[in-house]
Enzyme design. Structure first.
Site, PDB file in Angstrom:
ATOM      1  N   CYS A 133      -9.540 -27.990  12.836  1.00  0.00           N
ATOM      2  CA  CYS A 133      -9.274 -26.598  13.193  1.00  0.00           C
ATOM      3  C   CYS A 133      -8.566 -25.885  12.041  1.00  0.00           C
ATOM      4  O   CYS A 133      -7.374 -26.083  11.818  1.00  0.00           O
ATOM      5  CB  CYS A 133      -8.427 -26.542  14.466  1.00  0.00           C
ATOM      6  SG  CYS A 133      -8.009 -24.870  14.967  1.00  0.00           S
ATOM      7  N   CYS A 136      -5.867 -23.320  13.199  1.00  0.00           N
ATOM      8  CA  CYS A 136      -4.623 -23.969  13.663  1.00  0.00           C
ATOM      9  C   CYS A 136      -3.819 -24.530  12.491  1.00  0.00           C
ATOM     10  O   CYS A 136      -2.596 -24.405  12.457  1.00  0.00           O
ATOM     11  CB  CYS A 136      -4.908 -25.156  14.585  1.00  0.00           C
ATOM     12  SG  CYS A 136      -6.217 -24.942  15.771  1.00  0.00           S
ATOM     13  N   ASP A 137      -4.499 -25.182  11.567  1.00  0.00           N
ATOM     14  CA  ASP A 137      -3.783 -26.021  10.598  1.00  0.00           C
ATOM     15  C   ASP A 137      -3.827 -25.526   9.165  1.00  0.00           C
ATOM     16  O   ASP A 137      -3.111 -26.065   8.312  1.00  0.00           O
ATOM     17  CB  ASP A 137      -4.372 -27.451  10.629  1.00  0.00           C
ATOM     18  CG  ASP A 137      -4.168 -28.120  11.985  1.00  0.00           C
ATOM     19  OD1 ASP A 137      -3.230 -27.724  12.689  1.00  0.00           O
ATOM     20  OD2 ASP A 137      -4.946 -29.028  12.315  1.00  0.00           O
TER      21      ASP A 137
END
Ligand code: NAP
Length: 329
Positions: A133, A136-137
């Site tokens: 992701c 997200c990251d």
């Protein structure tokens, strides 16, 4: 047999949101989860894109969501769902290892899983350099060189997204030709921070505590090479958990349920879908909780209408609910 108004399948962010809304509305609902509650939150170290929470560990957000749902009376069952059958009278029966649960409405929030590469190091370094992701990251990889694996829209789009943080992104695809839209490939080729390697497969992901490099193999000449990277983002498809219902539910080519956008109802009356099982543009926590809010309010209206003998399509229920004074719960 345990009877409810709504059975919620899966306790990720969508399922726990559905449980919260059902609980607050005093609807008899059961949440059935095969693993620990939290879904993909549990695979995400730090979350910085959930509004209102500047920064929270994925596991902590899962715990808070569960506690909030339980505070409002969510009934949790921890057991694998084996099958969901639709009876002749329209009732749905959820078959689990812990028994059968019957409800007129089911909200499928079973999520899915990123497809894995299945190479050495992938599991070992998950959350320590291996990610599925970018949104997200990505921010955790500021200034690093990254590898992105895959040749579809997701890989190419996410490779471009990651250039916001990375000093360089190497997009690695196993074939000569990309599955992604040509316009995306053109943009990626023109991007100064992106290098594209085709006909390469990842043989292993290596490192010490964190990822430091990958080993690649050229599928044309068989030569192997080493690429030094601080992170590996894998986008080789996503597998939605949509195989449980013993009935035809409309879905797209990837297996994602098609839903009515106003109600989240599928083509099967009483079967709703929210979060990662639903065909839509993004797969974010924020969109999953939004879907689930809509699905739960719509499902409760639908159950009410059904009790009055009005079991209709999503549109008919919407019209009936509007006639009742609208959707505001
Ligand atoms: P996808 O289109 O199924 O592409 C998966 C890619 O991963 C393919 O290029 C495939 O290679 C590769 N792959 C699969 N298994 C692999 C393996 N073991 N090793 C190496 N490579 C492997 O998946 P996606 O990109 O996640 O997209 C899913 C759906 O969402 C698609 O319908 C896509 O159009 C849509 N989507 C759309 C957008 C957009 O329109 N903006 C953005 C994201 C996703 P091969 O090509 O060789 O099979």
């Amino acid at each position: 047999m345990n009877d409810y108004d709504i059975a919620i399948i899966g306790a990720g962010p969508a399922g726990l949101t559905a449980a919260l809304y059902a609980g607050r509305s005093k609807i008899r609902a059961v949440v059935i989860e095969s693993k620990a509650p939290g879904g993909q939150l549990l695979n995400t170290e730090l979350i910085e894109d959930y509004p209102g929470l500047k920064s929270i560990l994925g596991g902590d957000l899962a715990a808070v969501m569960l506690a909030q749902a339980e505070h409002f009376g969510a009934e949790m069952v921890y057991s694998p769902v084996n099958r969901i059958r639709v009876e002749d009278d329209g009732m749905k029966v959820v078959e689990t290892d812990a028994g059968e649960y019957r409800a007129p409405a089911v909200i499928v929030t079973a999520g899915g899983n990123p497809r894995k590469l299945d190479v050495p190091g992938e599991e070992e370094f998950a959350g320590r350099g291996v990610s599925y992701c970018a949104v997200c990251d990505g921010a955790f990889f500021e200034g690093l060189e990254l590898a992105v694996i895959g040749g579809g829209d997701a890989a190419v789009e996410e490779a471009m997204f990651l250039t916001r943080y990375a000093s360089k992104v190497t997009l690695i695809h196993r074939r000569e030709h990309f599955r992604a839209q040509p316009i995306l490939i053109e943009e990626a080729r023109a991007h100064p921070k992106i290098e594209i390697l085709v006909n390469r497969v990842v043989e292993s992901i290596e490192g010490n505590h964190k990822v430091s490099h990958v080993h690649l193999r050229d599928t044309v000449d068989g030569q192997t090479s080493r690429l030094d990277v601080g992170g590996v983002f894998i986008f080789v498809g996503f597998i939605p958990n949509t195989g449980l219902i013993d009935h035809h539910v409309d879905h797209d080519a990837g297996g994602y349920y098609r839903t009515d956008p106003m109600t989240m109802m599928t083509n099967v009356p009483g079967i709703f879908a929210a979060g990662d099982v639903r065909a839509q543009l993004t797969r974010q926590i924020t969109t999953a909780v939004g879907d689930a809010t809509t699905a739960t309010i719509a499902a409760s209206k639908w159950v009410e209408e059904r009790a009055r003998g009005n079991e209709g399509s999503a549109l008919q229920v919407l019209e009936a609910a509007s006639a009742d004074g609208g959707w505001v719960a």
